[in-house]
Every structure is written in C-alpha cells, then in structure tokens.
Design an enzyme around this catalytic site. Structure first.
Site, PDB file in Angstrom:
ATOM      1  N   GLY A  18      -2.720   8.499 -10.967  1.00 46.36           N
ATOM      2  CA  GLY A  18      -3.906   7.750 -10.579  1.00 46.36           C
ATOM      3  C   GLY A  18      -4.392   8.170  -9.215  1.00 46.36           C
ATOM      4  O   GLY A  18      -4.039   9.239  -8.706  1.00 46.36           O
ATOM      5  N   PHE A  20      -3.723   7.069  -6.176  1.00 47.25           N
ATOM      6  CA  PHE A  20      -2.754   7.225  -5.089  1.00 47.25           C
ATOM      7  C   PHE A  20      -1.313   7.073  -5.554  1.00 47.25           C
ATOM      8  O   PHE A  20      -0.402   7.012  -4.742  1.00 47.25           O
ATOM      9  CB  PHE A  20      -3.042   6.218  -3.971  1.00 47.25           C
ATOM     10  CG  PHE A  20      -2.733   4.787  -4.303  1.00 47.25           C
ATOM     11  CD1 PHE A  20      -1.615   4.164  -3.784  1.00 47.25           C
ATOM     12  CD2 PHE A  20      -3.572   4.059  -5.127  1.00 47.25           C
ATOM     13  CE1 PHE A  20      -1.330   2.848  -4.095  1.00 47.25           C
ATOM     14  CE2 PHE A  20      -3.293   2.739  -5.434  1.00 47.25           C
ATOM     15  CZ  PHE A  20      -2.166   2.130  -4.912  1.00 47.25           C
ATOM     16  N   VAL A  23       2.827   7.623 -12.305  1.00 43.82           N
ATOM     17  CA  VAL A  23       3.525   6.689 -13.184  1.00 43.82           C
ATOM     18  C   VAL A  23       4.513   7.483 -14.037  1.00 43.82           C
ATOM     19  O   VAL A  23       4.153   8.501 -14.633  1.00 43.82           O
ATOM     20  CB  VAL A  23       2.552   5.915 -14.080  1.00 43.82           C
ATOM     21  CG1 VAL A  23       3.312   4.946 -14.980  1.00 43.82           C
ATOM     22  CG2 VAL A  23       1.542   5.153 -13.240  1.00 43.82           C
ATOM     23  N   LYS A  38       5.664   2.844 -11.284  1.00 42.61           N
ATOM     24  CA  LYS A  38       4.525   3.349 -10.515  1.00 42.61           C
ATOM     25  C   LYS A  38       4.990   3.626  -9.093  1.00 42.61           C
ATOM     26  O   LYS A  38       5.493   2.727  -8.414  1.00 42.61           O
ATOM     27  CB  LYS A  38       3.401   2.316 -10.523  1.00 42.61           C
ATOM     28  CG  LYS A  38       2.148   2.724  -9.770  1.00 42.61           C
ATOM     29  CD  LYS A  38       1.073   1.645  -9.926  1.00 42.61           C
ATOM     30  CE  LYS A  38      -0.208   2.045  -9.221  1.00 42.61           C
ATOM     31  NZ  LYS A  38      -1.267   0.996  -9.414  1.00 42.61           N
ATOM     32  N   ARG A 135     -11.230  -6.651  -9.052  1.00 45.27           N
ATOM     33  CA  ARG A 135     -12.086  -5.602  -8.477  1.00 45.27           C
ATOM     34  C   ARG A 135     -11.944  -4.228  -9.120  1.00 45.27           C
ATOM     35  O   ARG A 135     -12.567  -3.266  -8.674  1.00 45.27           O
ATOM     36  CB  ARG A 135     -11.880  -5.472  -6.950  1.00 45.27           C
ATOM     37  CG  ARG A 135     -12.232  -6.728  -6.192  1.00 45.27           C
ATOM     38  CD  ARG A 135     -12.382  -6.483  -4.715  1.00 45.27           C
ATOM     39  NE  ARG A 135     -11.112  -6.174  -4.067  1.00 45.27           N
ATOM     40  CZ  ARG A 135     -10.973  -6.042  -2.757  1.00 45.27           C
ATOM     41  NH1 ARG A 135     -12.017  -6.165  -1.960  1.00 45.27           N
ATOM     42  NH2 ARG A 135      -9.801  -5.780  -2.229  1.00 45.27           N
ATOM     43  N   ASP A 154      -3.049  -2.889 -13.320  1.00 47.96           N
ATOM     44  CA  ASP A 154      -3.550  -2.212 -12.126  1.00 47.96           C
ATOM     45  C   ASP A 154      -4.333  -3.136 -11.209  1.00 47.96           C
ATOM     46  O   ASP A 154      -5.558  -3.093 -11.127  1.00 47.96           O
ATOM     47  CB  ASP A 154      -4.407  -1.004 -12.498  1.00 47.96           C
ATOM     48  CG  ASP A 154      -4.428   0.017 -11.357  1.00 47.96           C
ATOM     49  OD1 ASP A 154      -4.081  -0.363 -10.222  1.00 47.96           O
ATOM     50  OD2 ASP A 154      -4.782   1.171 -11.607  1.00 47.96           O
TER      51      ASP A 154
END
Length: 465
Positions: A18, A20, A23, A38, A135, A154
C-alpha cells in the site's frame, strides 16, 4: 520479498503493498491460524506523524473489531532492531481479492449491492458513533470474509472527530474523496464518509468509480475537475431502481448538507428500497435501543423494527469551514453538525472472522424528504484571488533518497497550503511544507498544486529517475 521476523509467527508470503506499508501472510504458532500482518515499509521514514497514524489505526480497529462488518485486529507490535523496528498490525486473514477487484469485471446484482451497502453503512455508523471518521472508504478497502460478508478495513488515515480539525496534513484517496476534501474545505467528516460510501456502492453496480470515464482522462486532475464540477452520474443500469439512483446521487452531492446526514440515514433509505423492490430485508448492525430483559414489546411492534434514539453529536463539516465563512469568497455557511442516531434490530448477528488485503492499484429513495435541495450542476465560479498558475516542482536524487521542493509566485496568502500526490504509489497529502523527502530507488514522480480556500491551482509534476 520476505517479511520481517516476528516471534510467534512464521512468514509464508507477501500479499501486497500500500501507500506506506506491506502486507504479508504469516502463520501464527499458537493458536495456530493464518493471519495477515501489515508492516510499515523500510523505505517510509518513521516520523512522529507516521507513528501516530499507525497507532491511531491500531486503536481504531481494535475499538471497532467486534463489529461483524469491520476487520478485527488480533494484536500489534514493533519488529526487533534486526528487522528495522517497524510497527506492525496482526489481523484476521482470508485470501484476496478485495471487493474492488471482484466487481471490476463482474459488477454485483442490485439486491446484493444494496445489502452490501446496508452492511457497510452499519460499519461506518458504528465508527461514527465511536467518534471515528474513516476518510478512506473505497472498494479496495472492503474485504470479503470466508462467509462472503463484507468487512471494512484500513483505518490508516482515520481520524478522531475531536482531533481532525487541527490537522495540517490530510491524505487523499482518489477518486473516492468528496469535493470538500479535494478543494480544502474539510479534513473529513460524517458527510465525507457518506459520500465515499455512496461512491463505493455506485462502484459495486458498475465496476468503476462514479466520475471515471472509460477511455477518457482519468488522471487525478481530470477526476478532480469532474468531482468538483460535474453533476453526480447515473449508473445507467436498466435494472437499477430509480429510487436507488436518487439515493446515490444524493450521496454524491457537491454540498455536504445535501447528502444523507448520517450513514444510518443512508442504511435506512437502502432498506426502504429493498422493501419497494421486494428484496429480502438486510438488518442494520448498529447497537441502539432494545427492550430491557423481561420487558415485552408493545402490541403491534414488529420485532425487526428499527428503533432510534439521539446519540453523539459529530461535526458534519470540515475544519476550514470557519475560514471559508469569514473569507471574501464565502457564499454560504459550511460549518454544521450532524446528530448521529443509533439503531438496532432483534435479529442475532453472527460475528465472523475478517480478512486483510491491500489495494495494489492506486461502483433515493421514494420516501426521501422532498425538502432536500437538489444538486446544482453549475461549475463553481473562480474568484479573482484564486491561484491560476501551476507551481514549480523540482526533484533531486542522492542515492536512494529523493527530495522534492516546490514554490509558486501565487503563494503567500494566509491559509495557503499545498497538496501533493505521488503518481508512482498513489499516496497523497495536504501540507504547509514545501519540501518532501522520500526513500525510493526507482523512478519517483510527484504532482503538486496550491490550495487556497475552496480553490486550487493547476497541477505541476516532476519525475526523478
């Protein structure tokens, strides 16, 4: 790519990457089970900001992990010094693909998309009641359990409602972010999550994001222009009820106050569409009123009836609303608050294991209130003080360290900020800084634009090989 050594876990394989974190699939030694881990990538600088985000994600997901449609956290920790001292999360695992990949080539049946929407709205409402704004709601962050249930994952850029107003940097996930996040009016709110949830349901029906054009300009700049100015599109599926099209258009409204005012309101609208279409009703999984033990419900009460009561007041507009209201370009108040309501049914919901995956790429209701304003399709006017020139972006490399700097002759007014986006990883952020350092051995590209109030300059880009 091998994962770090973590006591009590045996590395099996790399699952994905992803913005930053990586996984990995591990096997937990006791009790024996496969888990997803993660881990913050070694090339990501462990700033106080990154540590804070990772800690917040672990705490948010742990707080919500009892919910049947939210991924559950098993534990968290930090790898040893030999592995770089990287923070990690251990979560329930089930093989990919995520929901976004699943519907890309095979969009859902209408009944399944509505049911999934009710379940995800239940998860989002539960987060909001806990004061957590996600968000980053999008199809790739919706996982699927072994029991074929959706699981929201996430929470890496989630924020607590009491903290997000003071943030100076905001990560943006294209193309699922609402206009107020793209143009700087908000750092995230109940209304912004409702927008992203509506865009996700739209994607389940079509296999693409609402403002993506097949074969068209789907760059961040092209998508942003349409998200800010184009009217909410229809799915154009003949089997989608007109009432569902209206609800999704309300979710995608430009102004936050024109959308359903909570995830619960959206879930209830979707339930009414189920009833209207003759589909099986999907229960809303949000804790709320229920009769006390031994108390018999009043005669005539449907045992599956949704009961409501007022709960926590959560702001519905972003932290910059006050500045916009008092500034010269203001046209109407944008700060408002949303009362989040709690609901429940008496149906028993089985808590299922949830999975973790990573997105490697970086779809109305007849009884809706008639007083809700319609969405205008008129493009926003550009005020005279809006930035019109693209900034200058310069990147330099020193070994595996890349440094980008940027400036603009239009910058310098109070409240100015910058938005940057790495086109190689999809990571994006708003900041007041004019320098970015990243560790990357490969070609790295950065786009930057100037944000002023509700307006933004054109994007500028530079790449470093």
């Amino acid at each position: 790519m091998s994962g770090p050594q973590i006591p009590g876990y045996t590395y099996l394989e790399h699952l994905g990457r992803g913005g930053f974190a990586d996984v990995y699939l591990y096997e937990q030694e006791w009790p024996r089970q496969r888990v997803a881990v993660k881990v913050v990538r070694p090339d990501v600088p462990l700033t106080d900001r990154e540590k804070s985000l990772f800690t917040a994600e672990a705490n948010a997901m742990a707080q919500l992990s009892d919910h049947p449609y939210i991924v559950s956290v098993i534990t968290a920790g930090v790898t040893d010094a030999a592995s770089g001292g990287r923070p990690y999360l251990v979560m329930r695992y089930c093989p990919p693909p995520d929901l976004g990949v699943r519907v890309r080539t095979a969009p859902m049946q209408v009944a399944d998309a509505i049911a999934t929407g009710v379940k995800l709205a239940s998860a989002v409402e539960t987060a909001h009641r806990a004061g957590i704004i996600h968000r980053d709601i999008k199809p790739s962050n919706v996982l699927v359990t072994t029991y074929s249930e959706p699981a929201l994952s996430d929470f890496g850029i989630a924020g607590h409602v009491t903290d997000i107003a003071g943030e100076s940097e905001v990560r943006i996930s294209y193309p699922w972010s609402p206009p107020e996040l793209l143009d700087g009016r908000s750092n995230g709110s109940v209304a912004s999550d409702v927008y992203s949830l509506g865009a996700t349901i739209w994607n389940l029906l079509t296999g693409r994001s609402p403002f993506a054009i097949p074969g068209g300009d789907n760059s961040p700049r092209g998508l942003t222009a349409r998200i800010l100015h184009a009217p909410p599109p229809l799915t154009q599926r003949p089997d989608v009820p007109a009432s569902l099209e209206r609800v999704l258009q309300q979710c995608l409204a430009k102004q936050p106050e024109h959308r359903p005012q909570s995830a619960l309101e959206l879930a209830r609208a979707l339930q009414r569409i189920e009833a209207e279409a003759g589909y099986a009703r999907t229960a809303i999984a949000v804790e709320g009123d229920r009769p006390a033990p031994g108390v018999v419900a009043p005669l005539g009460d449907d045992p599956d009836t949704t009961h409501v009561k007022p709960m926590t007041v959560i702001p519905s507009s972003g932290p910059r609303a006050a500045r916009i209201e008092s500034g010269p370009a203001a046209t109407e108040p944008t700060r408002r608050s949303t009362v989040v309501w709690a609901v429940t049914g008496t149906a028993v919901l089985a808590v299922v294991g949830v999975l973790l995956a990573v997105n490697l790429a970086g779809g109305d209701d007849a009884e809706a209130p008639t007083t809700r304003p319609s969405v205008s399709s008129t493009p926003l006017d550009v005020a005279p003080e809006a930035p019109t020139r693209a900034p200058t972006v310069t990147g330099t490399r020193a070994g595996e360290q890349v440094t980008f700097t940027w400036r603009s002759p239009d910058a310098g007014q109070t409240g100015d900020s910058w938005e940057w986006k790495r086109t190689d990883t999809g990571e994006g952020r708003r900041t007041t800084e004019t320098t970015l350092e990243v560790a990357s051995p490969d070609r790295t590209c950065l786009q930057v634009r100037l944000i002023r109030g509700s307006y933004a300059s054109p994007w500028a880009e530079d790449c470093v090989d």
